[in-house]
Design an enzyme around this catalytic site. Structure first.
Site, PDB file in Angstrom:
ATOM      1  N   ASP A  38      55.925  38.455  47.355  1.00  0.00           N
ATOM      2  CA  ASP A  38      57.080  37.916  48.084  1.00  0.00           C
ATOM      3  C   ASP A  38      56.834  37.838  49.583  1.00  0.00           C
ATOM      4  O   ASP A  38      57.095  36.812  50.209  1.00  0.00           O
ATOM      5  CB  ASP A  38      58.360  38.692  47.764  1.00  0.00           C
ATOM      6  CG  ASP A  38      58.281  40.177  48.043  1.00  0.00           C
ATOM      7  OD1 ASP A  38      57.162  40.700  48.279  1.00  0.00           O
ATOM      8  OD2 ASP A  38      59.344  40.838  48.024  1.00  0.00           O
ATOM      9  N   GLY A 127      61.849  52.138  41.680  1.00  0.00           N
ATOM     10  CA  GLY A 127      61.300  50.794  41.788  1.00  0.00           C
ATOM     11  C   GLY A 127      62.218  49.732  41.218  1.00  0.00           C
ATOM     12  O   GLY A 127      61.774  48.629  40.895  1.00  0.00           O
ATOM     13  N   ASP A 175      64.124  41.197  46.149  1.00  0.00           N
ATOM     14  CA  ASP A 175      65.107  42.107  45.583  1.00  0.00           C
ATOM     15  C   ASP A 175      66.534  41.612  45.821  1.00  0.00           C
ATOM     16  O   ASP A 175      67.370  41.601  44.911  1.00  0.00           O
ATOM     17  CB  ASP A 175      64.932  43.500  46.176  1.00  0.00           C
ATOM     18  CG  ASP A 175      63.575  44.103  45.850  1.00  0.00           C
ATOM     19  OD1 ASP A 175      62.891  43.581  44.950  1.00  0.00           O
ATOM     20  OD2 ASP A 175      63.189  45.092  46.503  1.00  0.00           O
TER      21      ASP A 175
END
Length: 385
Positions: A38, A127, A175
Site C-alpha cells: 500500500d 494485525g 486499513d
C-alpha cells in the site's frame, strides 16, 4: 467482551452525565493478500470483518474533546482543546481519535467539541487494524456531526493522515479504506496510488470454505522498529531503480534490479513487486474460479514475507506450516508483521482438525496459546444508533 449498544449508551451516560447523540461503528479488517504494497502505491485486497470498534458520542457546546474507553473504566477521560491540537501533542491510544479530529480540521473542516466513549471487539496488536477501526468510527461520526459532507474515500485519507502525523506510524491507506468501503460478502480491490477501488465478490460460504484467523498474541507496533525500516528500504529501492514507487516495477524488471540493488534491498523490492502481481492474480482468480483458487497465492505470499521481507516470526511460521500440513488450501501471515495474525483458508470440514493441530503445535513449542476465530467479509463503517 464488548458492550451491547444499549450498555455502551448507558456507560456513556454514567461517564459523562448525559445521553450520547448516537453510536457509530467501524470494522477491523483482514487482508486477503497484498502486504506492504500500500505505501508503495501498489494493490491490496482486504475485507472488513465482523469485529468492530463502536463509539458513543455527544456534541459539546465548546471546542473541548474528552475521550474515554470501556477498557479503562476507572481512568479519567483524556481531554484536549481542538484549537491547541498539533502534531505529537497527544500520546497513547487517544492520539488515534484526537488525531482524526485534528486531521479533519487540517483538511478544512471545523469540528465541534465532543465527548467520546470507545468500545471494541477488534483484537489489539493482532494485525487486524484495531487502530484504523477506531479512526474510521471517529471519522464517520465527526463527519456526520459536523455536517462536513466528506466522502468515504476522503475520510480514509484523513484517517491515514492522523495515523502518519499524529500517531507517527508510517502506514498506508489500506486499513482505513477497508473499514470504510467494505461490504458484506465482498473484498475491496484498492489501487493505493489512485485511490480507486472496486468490490470483488468473496463468497466463502457458497464455496464451502472458511477463513480462519490465528492471533499469535505476539504484539507488534507500526510506529517503531521494523515496519519503518522496511518502508525506508522500499523508498531506497525505488530511488535506485529510478521510479517514483515500487508500483512502477514489474516482475520482468527484477533481473535488472539484481544488478543495481544491494542484496537486502533487492529482496525487499522483490517482495513488493511479486506481491503486487499476486494481488492482481487473486482478483482475476476470484472472478474466474472463486476463492478456492486462492490457496497457492497465499502460500507464495507468506514465503515472500518470511524470506524476502523478513517480517514473520516463529509463531506465524508455525501457524502457517501446521495449517498447510493439516489440509489447508492456503495460509499466510496478514498485517504488518513481526507478530500479529495468520489467516488460513480451508474447507469448513477441515477447519476443526486444523484448529486442533495449531493449538497443539503452539503448546509443544512453548508459545502462548493462540486465539483462533473465523471471519467473514462484513459491512463497513456507519451509524448504528
Amino acid at each position: 467482551m464488548s458492550y451491547s449498544h444499549l450498555d455502551l449508551a448507558a456507560a456513556f451516560a454514567g461517564r459523562f452525565g448525559n445521553e450520547p447523540d448516537g453510536l457509530w461503528s467501524a470494522p477491523g479488517r483482514v487482508n486477503v493478500i497484498g502486504e506492504h504494497t500500500d505505501y508503495n502505491d501498489g494493490f491490496v485486497l482486504p475485507f472488513a470483518i465482523q469485529h468492530s470498534t463502536t463509539i458513543a458520542v455527544a456534541v459539546r457546546t465548546n471546542r473541548i474533546v474528552r475521550v474515554a474507553s470501556t477498557f479503562a473504566p476507572d481512568d479519567d477521560p483524556v481531554t484536549a482543546d481542538l484549537d491547541a491540537l498539533e502534531e505529537g501533542s497527544v500520546e497513547g491510544w487517544a492520539a488515534y481519535p484526537l488525531g482524526v479530529l485534528w486531521a479533519l480540521e487540517q483538511s478544512g473542516h471545523r469540528c465541534p467539541g465532543m465527548d467520546l466513549l470507545v468500545d471494541s471487539s477488534v483484537p489489539v496488536g493482532a494485525g487486524l487494524s484495531s487502530s484504523a477501526a477506531l479512526e474510521c468510527a471517529v471519522a464517520i461520526a465527526a463527519n456526520e456531526l459536523s455536517e462536513a459532507g466528506v466522502s468515504r474515500r476522503e475520510l480514509a485519507a484523513i484517517g491515514q493522515l492522523a495515523e502518519n502525523r499524529m500517531v507517527g506510524a508510517p502506514t498506508g491507506i489500506m486499513d482505513q479504506s477497508a473499514s470504510l468501503l467494505g461490504e458484506a460478502g465482498q473484498a475491496v480491490f484498492l489501487d493505493c496510488r489512485s485511490g480507486d477501488s472496486r468490490l470483488v465478490p468473496l463468497d466463502l460460504k457458497g464455496a464451502g470454505l472458511e477463513l480462519m484467523v490465528i492471533d499469535t498474541r505476539v504484539s507488534h507496533s507500526h510506529s517503531t522498529g521494523g515496519y519503518a525500516a522496511r518502508r525506508r528500504s522500499c523508498e531506497r529501492g525505488a530511488e535506485m531503480m529510478g521510479v517514483a514507487a515500487l508500483r512502477d516495477l514489474s516482475v520482468g524488471d527484477l533481473a535488472e534490479g539484481a544488478g543495481v540493488l544491494d542484496e537486502e534491498t533487492f529482496r525487499r523490492v522483490r517482495h513488493v513487486v511479486t506481491e503486487n502481481a499476486r494481488v492482481e492474480d487473486a482478483v482475476q482468480l476470484l472472478g474466474a474460479k472463486g476463492p478456492v483458487a486462492l490457496g497457492p497465492l497465499l502460500v507464495a505470499s507468506h514465503a515472500s514475507m518470511r524470506d524476502d521481507f523478513e517480517i514473520s516470526c516463529p509463531e506465524l511460521d508455525t501457524a502457517v506450516e501446521v495449517s498447510l500440513d493439516t489440509g489447508a488450501l492456503g495460509a499466510r501471515m496478514t498485517g504488518g508483521g513481526f507478530g500479529g495474525s495468520a489467516i488460513v483458508l480451508a474447507s469448513v470440514d477441515d477447519m476443526p482438525a486444523i484448529r486442533a493441530a495449531v493449538v497443539r503445535a503452539f503448546s509443544v513449542a512453548g508459545f502462548r496459546a493462540p486465539v483462533i476465530f473465523s471471519v467473514l467479509p462484513s459491512a463497513g463503517a456507519g451509524r448504528v444508533v
